[in-house]
Design an enzyme around this catalytic site. Structure first.
Site, short mmCIF file in Angstrom:
data_model
loop_
_atom_site.label_atom_id
_atom_site.label_comp_id
_atom_site.label_asym_id
_atom_site.label_seq_id
_atom_site.Cartn_x
_atom_site.Cartn_y
_atom_site.Cartn_z
CG ASP A 86 -5.81 5.79 2.36
OD1 ASP A 86 -5.72 5.21 3.52
OD2 ASP A 86 -5.16 6.56 1.99
NE ARG A 101 -4.79 1.63 1.79
CZ ARG A 101 -4.41 2.50 0.80
NH1 ARG A 101 -5.23 2.35 -0.51
NH2 ARG A 101 -3.27 3.06 0.70
CB CYS A 103 -1.00 0.00 1.13
SG CYS A 103 -0.35 0.17 2.96
P1 4NP Z 1 -1.90 2.81 4.12
O1 4NP Z 1 -2.57 4.09 4.43
O2 4NP Z 1 -1.16 3.23 2.69
O3 4NP Z 1 -2.91 1.81 3.95
O4 4NP Z 1 -0.95 2.60 4.97
C1 4NP Z 1 -1.90 5.30 4.72
C2 4NP Z 1 -1.11 5.46 5.69
C3 4NP Z 1 -0.36 6.98 5.84
C4 4NP Z 1 -0.78 7.71 5.03
C5 4NP Z 1 -1.75 7.78 4.18
C6 4NP Z 1 -2.43 6.33 3.94
N1 4NP Z 1 -0.27 9.26 4.93
O5 4NP Z 1 -0.42 10.04 4.09
O6 4NP Z 1 0.71 9.41 5.76
#
Ligand code: 4NP
Length: 171
Positions: free
Chosen positions: A143, A30, A24
């Protein structure tokens, strides 16, 4: 679809395990959830020796961190234990370390595909949505980072369904 399982064609499983990598953006919501859910399914099915999994992110903001506490809480509600995972960033060397690379959304799929050096490497990249139940009507794993607890629970349910379908296909 170019991805082939190692046991393909003749139906004879090979001795090297099939290695699955979930990807991800931050590797704190995720993809670590997918890794922990898939890992619990492997354990339940007694397939740990044949299939292994890991997760990572395409961005480096959260490298070294534990998964988001809201995701750990949603996983706990679903009975999935934390496995100690710490965030790491995708590396082009992952194309050699994994047989199946599963981006959670389109943006991360295109980031990884841009790093593939051969058609064989690109063929290892298959979006998580391939294993969604048809009735879910979603194009990718949403997300949950900027939303509330219900978003995390919904992502966990979707990942449980998709991970079961992946396991079914691989085993
Ligand atoms: P992930 O979720 O990609 O599912 O781990 C996110 C984690 C951090 C961020 C965005 C989505 N961020 O903008 O820091």
């Amino acid at each position: 679809m170019a991805f082939h399982t190692k046991s393909g064609g003749g139906g004879q499983p090979q001795s090297a395990p099939t290695r699955v990598l979930f990807v991800c953006l931050g590797n704190i919501c995720r993809s670590p959830a997918a890794e922990m859910i898939f890992s619990a399914l492997l354990e339940e099915a007694g397939l740990r020796g044949r299939i292994s999994c890991d997760s990572c992110g395409t961005a480096s903001y959260h490298v070294g961190q534990k998964p988001d506490s809201r995701m750990l809480a949603a996983l706990q509600r679903a009975g999935i234990p934390y496995n100690g995972h710490r965030a790491r960033r995708f590396s082009p060397a992952d194309f050699d370390r994994f047989d199946l690379i599963v981006p959670q959304d389109e943006e991360n799929r295109s980031h990884i595909l841009a790093l593939a050096r051969t058609p064989e490497q690109a063929a290892r990249v298959v979006p998580m949505s391939r294993w969604f139940p048809p009735e879910c009507g979603l194009p990718e794993v949403p997300d949950p980072y900027y939303g509330g607890a219900r978003g995390f629970d919904a992502v966990v349910s979707l990942l449980q369904a998709a991970c079961s379908a992946i396991l079914h296909e691989l085993s």
